[in-house]
Design an enzyme around this catalytic site. Structure first.
Site, short mmCIF file in Angstrom:
data_model
loop_
_atom_site.label_atom_id
_atom_site.label_comp_id
_atom_site.label_asym_id
_atom_site.label_seq_id
_atom_site.Cartn_x
_atom_site.Cartn_y
_atom_site.Cartn_z
N HIS A 114 -13.24 2.66 8.64
CA HIS A 114 -12.27 1.53 8.19
C HIS A 114 -12.84 0.89 6.96
CE1 HIS A 114 -9.37 -1.40 9.66
NE2 HIS A 114 -9.32 -1.80 8.63
N THR A 119 -4.76 5.13 7.52
CA THR A 119 -5.36 4.12 7.05
C THR A 119 -5.04 2.84 7.44
OG1 THR A 119 -4.16 4.46 4.92
CG2 THR A 119 -6.26 5.67 4.80
N ILE A 171 0.83 -1.21 -0.16
CA ILE A 171 0.19 -0.02 -0.17
C ILE A 171 0.88 1.19 -0.15
CG2 ILE A 171 -1.79 1.37 1.23
CD1 ILE A 171 -2.66 -1.55 2.41
N ASP A 175 -9.06 6.77 8.87
CA ASP A 175 -9.93 5.52 8.33
C ASP A 175 -9.87 4.41 9.45
OD1 ASP A 175 -11.72 4.26 6.37
OD2 ASP A 175 -9.92 2.71 6.38
N GLU A 207 -11.84 1.45 17.83
CA GLU A 207 -12.77 1.26 16.75
C GLU A 207 -13.89 0.11 16.80
OE1 GLU A 207 -10.55 1.04 13.14
OE2 GLU A 207 -11.17 -0.72 12.72
N ARG A 222 -3.90 1.08 10.80
CA ARG A 222 -4.44 0.51 12.25
C ARG A 222 -4.39 1.53 13.38
NH1 ARG A 222 -6.09 -2.85 9.29
NH2 ARG A 222 -5.92 -5.17 9.76
#
Ligand code: NAD
Length: 330
Positions: free
Chosen positions: A291, A228, A154, A254, A259, A230
Site C-alpha cells: 500500500h 492499486t 486516478i 499494491d 493486508e 483496494r
C-alpha cells in the site's frame, strides 16, 4: 486548541504533520492501530485521525463517542473501513478526497513496467554480477489494450499515462464521464479484450471481488492484472489459481484483501501465517508493494494540510466540505 490523536502513525506521518501544523493544534501520535482495545487512548482528544487499515466498527465508534471524541478524520480517500451507517448521527467523518492521484497512477505504471520488463529480476541479478538475459524477455506496451475499471481522478491520469505509451484504452465506470474522449465499454468487454487490466474504482458491496472466477474465465490468456485500489476488489484465491493455471500472466498488487494484518509492518525473520499472500509473493510474475502507491512527498504534504484544514473547518464552521455523508450503498 484542537487535540488530535493519530493511530497507526509512522515516521513519515509524524514528519509531514509536524512540519505542516500550527499552534492551534496539539498532535499525539500512537503507533498502534485503532481497535476496541486501543480506543481508550483517544480519551481527552477532540479528534481521532486514522488511516486505511484501522477498522472503525460499531464497538470502536461507541467507545470514541463515549469518550467525547467529536470527529473522525480519515487521512486517506477511501472510507470502506468505516461503518458509516452506524457512525451516521453519532460521529462525523471527514476524509482527504485527493492528495495526489498522480502518485497512485504513476505507481501503477511503475509496477506494470517493472513486471513486464522483469526489472525486479534484473535488479537482483546485476547486484550479484549476474549479467545473463535468459528469462528476462518482456513485451512492448505500445499497441496493447489496457482495460481501466473506474475513471475517476486516478483512473483518468492512468489512462493518460497509458496513452503516452501508445496503448489502446478501454474503460468501464458505473458513472461514465460525460463529454470525455474515453472509450467506455461493458465490464465483460474489459475482461474479454484487455491485455492489461487496472482497477481504479472504490471498494463497495458492488465491486467486492469484481475479479472473481467468472471474470477471470472471460479474460485473455496471459492477462496482466494491476490493483492499486483496494485488496478486496480481487478474490485472492482465484488470482492465485489463475496464475498457477497460467491463465493470468502477471499480477501487480499494491493492495491485498487481508493486508491489514501485515502491511506497514516488518515481518522479516517471522513466519507469515497468510498462505495465500506467501504463495502469491513466491511467484516470479507477482509483484507486491505494501500500500505504497500514495507515498510521495507531495501526497504526504497534501494529506497533512487537508486533514488539519478539515479539522479546523469542522470546529469553526460546524461543517466540512470533505465530510463523508452516509448514503445507503455508498
Ligand atoms: P474517484 O472517486 O475519483 O474515482 C472512483 C471512480 O470509480 C469514479 O469515477 C466512480 O464513478 C467509479 N465507480 C464507482 N463505483 C463503481 C463501480 N461499481 N464500478 C466501476 N466504477 C465505479 O477515486 P480516486 O481518487 O480515483 O481513487 C480510486 C481508488 O483508489 C479509491 O477508491 C481508493 O480505494 C484507491 N486509492 C489507493 C491508494 C493507494 O495508495 N494504493 C491511494 C488513494 C486511493
Amino acid at each position: 486548541m484542537y487535540k488530535i490523536a493519530f493511530f497507526d502513525s509512522k515516521e513519515y506521518d509524524i514528519n509531514s504533520f509536524n512540519s505542516n501544523t500550527t499552534e492551534e493544534f496539539e498532535l499525539k501520535f500512537f503507533e498502534t492501530k485503532l481497535t476496541v482495545d486501543t480506543a481508550i487512548l483517544a480519551q481527552g482528544y477532540d479528534v481521532v485521525c486514522v488511516f486505511v487499515n484501522d477498522a472503525i466498527n460499531k464497538d470502536v465508534i461507541d467507545m470514541l463517542v463515549a469518550q467525547g471524541v467529536k470527529l473522525l478524520a480519515l487521512r486517506c480517500a477511501g472510507y470502506n473501513n468505516v461503518d458509516l451507517e452506524y457512525a451516521n448521527g453519532k460521529l462525523p467523518v471527514v476524509r482527504v478526497p485527493a492528495y495526489s492521484p498522480y502518485a497512485v497512477a504513476e505507481h501503477a505504471m511503475a509496477l506494470l513496467l517493472t513486471s513486464i520488463r522483469r526489472i525486479h529480476k534484473a535488479y537482483i541479478r546485476t547486484k550479484d554480477f549476474n549479467f545473463s538475459l535468459n528469462e528476462l524477455t518482456g513485451f512492448d506496451l505500445h499497441g496493447k489494450t489496457v482495460g481501466v475499471v473506474g475513471t475517476g481522478k486516478i483512473g483518468r491520469i492512468f489512462i493518460n499515462i497509458c496513452r503516452g505509451f501508445g496503448m489502446n484504452v478501454l474503460a468501464y465506470d458505473k458513472f461514465p464521464a460525460k463529454d470525455s474522449d474515453i472509450k467506455y465499454v461493458t465490464l465483460d468487454e474489459i475482461w474479454e479484450k484487455s491485455d492489461i487490466i487496472s482497477l481504479h474504482c472504490p471498494l463497495t458491496d458492488e465491486t467486492y471481488h469484481v475479479i472473481n472466477e467468472e471474470s477471470v474465465e472471460k479474460m485473455k490468456k496471459g492477462v496482466v492484472i494491476l490493483n492499486t485500489s483496494r485488496g478486496a476488489l480481487i478474490d485472492s484465491k482465484v488470482l492465485l489459481d489463475g496464475i498457477k493455471k497460467r491463465k493470468i500472466g502477471a499480477a501487480c498488487l499494491d493492495v491485498y484483501e487481508e493486508e491489514s494484518n501485515v502491511f506497514f509492518n516488518n515481518f522479516s525473520g517471522h513466519i507469515i501465517e497468510d498462505d495465500v499472500l506467501a504463495r502469491l509473493i513466491s511467484f516470479p510474475n507477482v509483484i507486491v508493494t505494501s500500500h505504497q502507491a500514495f507515498l510521495t512527498r507531495e501526497a504526504l504534504a497534501n494529506i497533512a494540510t487537508t486533514t488539519l484544514g478539515n479539522v479546523k473547518q469542522f470546529f469553526t464552521e460546524n461543517k466540512c466540505d470533505n465530510e463523508v455523508v452516509y448514503k445507503p450503498n455508498n
